[in-house]
Design an enzyme around this catalytic site. Sequence first.
Site, PDB file in Angstrom:
ATOM      1  N   HIS A   1      17.589 -38.662 -32.969  1.00 36.46           N
ATOM      2  CA  HIS A   1      18.826 -39.028 -32.260  1.00 36.46           C
ATOM      3  C   HIS A   1      19.066 -40.539 -32.354  1.00 36.46           C
ATOM      4  O   HIS A   1      20.193 -40.990 -32.583  1.00 36.46           O
ATOM      5  CB  HIS A   1      18.711 -38.681 -30.771  1.00 36.46           C
ATOM      6  CG  HIS A   1      18.680 -37.225 -30.448  1.00 36.46           C
ATOM      7  ND1 HIS A   1      17.733 -36.670 -29.623  1.00 36.46           N
ATOM      8  CD2 HIS A   1      19.490 -36.191 -30.829  1.00 36.46           C
ATOM      9  CE1 HIS A   1      17.959 -35.370 -29.488  1.00 36.46           C
ATOM     10  NE2 HIS A   1      19.016 -35.052 -30.214  1.00 36.46           N
TER      11      HIS A   1
ATOM     12  N   LYS B   1      22.660 -23.560 -19.375  1.00 40.79           N
ATOM     13  CA  LYS B   1      21.484 -23.821 -20.210  1.00 40.79           C
ATOM     14  C   LYS B   1      20.458 -24.561 -19.350  1.00 40.79           C
ATOM     15  O   LYS B   1      20.659 -25.731 -19.012  1.00 40.79           O
ATOM     16  CB  LYS B   1      21.929 -24.686 -21.399  1.00 40.79           C
ATOM     17  CG  LYS B   1      21.066 -24.570 -22.623  1.00 40.79           C
ATOM     18  CD  LYS B   1      21.826 -25.128 -23.826  1.00 40.79           C
ATOM     19  CE  LYS B   1      20.938 -25.776 -24.840  1.00 40.79           C
ATOM     20  NZ  LYS B   1      21.694 -26.476 -25.878  1.00 40.79           N
TER      21      LYS B   1
ATOM     22  N   ARG C   1      20.772 -31.879 -39.941  1.00 37.32           N
ATOM     23  CA  ARG C   1      19.415 -31.894 -40.481  1.00 37.32           C
ATOM     24  C   ARG C   1      19.359 -31.034 -41.732  1.00 37.32           C
ATOM     25  O   ARG C   1      19.200 -31.511 -42.828  1.00 37.32           O
ATOM     26  CB  ARG C   1      18.419 -31.364 -39.441  1.00 37.32           C
ATOM     27  CG  ARG C   1      18.022 -32.375 -38.417  1.00 37.32           C
ATOM     28  CD  ARG C   1      17.425 -31.739 -37.214  1.00 37.32           C
ATOM     29  NE  ARG C   1      18.423 -30.967 -36.503  1.00 37.32           N
ATOM     30  CZ  ARG C   1      18.384 -30.686 -35.218  1.00 37.32           C
ATOM     31  NH1 ARG C   1      17.359 -31.089 -34.502  1.00 37.32           N
ATOM     32  NH2 ARG C   1      19.337 -30.013 -34.640  1.00 37.32           N
TER      33      ARG C   1
ATOM     34  N   SER D   1      14.472 -31.807 -30.433  1.00 37.22           N
ATOM     35  CA  SER D   1      13.929 -31.841 -29.067  1.00 37.22           C
ATOM     36  C   SER D   1      13.042 -30.625 -28.833  1.00 37.22           C
ATOM     37  O   SER D   1      12.002 -30.728 -28.185  1.00 37.22           O
ATOM     38  CB  SER D   1      15.063 -31.855 -28.038  1.00 37.22           C
ATOM     39  OG  SER D   1      15.864 -32.991 -28.212  1.00 37.22           O
TER      40      SER D   1
HETATM   41  P1  ADP Z   1      22.937 -29.956 -28.897  1.00 34.84           P
HETATM   42  O1  ADP Z   1      22.342 -29.071 -27.841  1.00 34.84           O
HETATM   43  O2  ADP Z   1      24.375 -30.312 -28.626  1.00 34.84           O
HETATM   44  O3  ADP Z   1      22.725 -29.495 -30.326  1.00 34.84           O
HETATM   45  P2  ADP Z   1      20.903 -31.984 -29.388  1.00 34.84           P
HETATM   46  O4  ADP Z   1      20.434 -33.021 -28.422  1.00 34.84           O
HETATM   47  O5  ADP Z   1      19.923 -30.969 -29.828  1.00 34.84           O
HETATM   48  O6  ADP Z   1      22.190 -31.341 -28.703  1.00 34.84           O
HETATM   49  O7  ADP Z   1      21.495 -32.680 -30.683  1.00 34.84           O
HETATM   50  C1  ADP Z   1      22.617 -33.519 -30.645  1.00 34.84           C
HETATM   51  C2  ADP Z   1      23.100 -33.763 -32.064  1.00 34.84           C
HETATM   52  O8  ADP Z   1      22.140 -34.509 -32.795  1.00 34.84           O
HETATM   53  C3  ADP Z   1      23.337 -32.485 -32.880  1.00 34.84           C
HETATM   54  O9  ADP Z   1      24.467 -32.677 -33.701  1.00 34.84           O
HETATM   55  C4  ADP Z   1      22.083 -32.358 -33.716  1.00 34.84           C
HETATM   56  O10 ADP Z   1      22.323 -31.656 -34.920  1.00 34.84           O
HETATM   57  C5  ADP Z   1      21.788 -33.833 -33.975  1.00 34.84           C
HETATM   58  N1  ADP Z   1      20.374 -34.090 -34.283  1.00 34.84           N
HETATM   59  C6  ADP Z   1      19.306 -33.909 -33.471  1.00 34.84           C
HETATM   60  N2  ADP Z   1      18.162 -34.260 -34.084  1.00 34.84           N
HETATM   61  C7  ADP Z   1      18.517 -34.675 -35.342  1.00 34.84           C
HETATM   62  C8  ADP Z   1      17.788 -35.140 -36.504  1.00 34.84           C
HETATM   63  N3  ADP Z   1      16.469 -35.255 -36.493  1.00 34.84           N
HETATM   64  N4  ADP Z   1      18.506 -35.455 -37.601  1.00 34.84           N
HETATM   65  C9  ADP Z   1      19.843 -35.321 -37.631  1.00 34.84           C
HETATM   66  N5  ADP Z   1      20.584 -34.883 -36.589  1.00 34.84           N
HETATM   67  C10 ADP Z   1      19.940 -34.564 -35.458  1.00 34.84           C
END
Ligand code: ADP
Length: 159
Positions: A17, A41, A90, A128
């Site tokens: 992030h 959630k 990703r 996460s």
């Molecule tokens: P959500 O529940 O909205 O997916 P996240 O906190 O899991 O929230 O992720 C927020 C954003 O960051 C999403 O678009 C996710 O794809 C992106 N993201 C999370 N980790 C990575 C990573 N390692 N590389 C690229 N994008 C990431």
Amino acid sequence: MKIAIYPGSFDPITKGHLDILKTGAGIFDKVIIAVARNSEKKGFLPVDERVQLIRESITHLDNVEVDSFEGLTIEYAKKQGAQVLIRGLRAVSDFEYELQLSQANSALAEEIKTVFLTTKPKYNFISSSTIKEIYLNNGDISKFVPQPVYDYLVKRKVC
Ligand code: ADP
């Protein structure tokens, strides 16, 4: 002034992030990283603690603010006067969901564009949920999360 929102769960914020955020902060005048309060959630960490951990992890980024919001991301973006939503990609598996989400948002507010960013390869696999899994099974997460998150989670385990 180009304002971008980086919305997500950030449960907790990871180095993946942070890498996305750093790139976004270099492109836009202001980036608001916004934690979604999703009543359906059940999260790992309370939203207010996620916000606090983000705040402590972004002290090196001048043009980034932290916030949380309820309801539709696009409505929140409009309220903030943002022109852009940042999302991260990703793998191909992210793509389908993210494309759908961006098209839905575009149908709701065409003027707000979604921009997809990627991380450095070394952060690409980090999520996460992977971190939670490693942490809950006593693995070492120090390489994957910012220092404030690491300190917080270590303390939480000891308590
Ligand atoms: P959500 O529940 O909205 O997916 P996240 O906190 O899991 O929230 O992720 C927020 C954003 O960051 C999403 O678009 C996710 O794809 C992106 N993201 C999370 N980790 C990575 C990573 N390692 N590389 C690229 N994008 C990431």
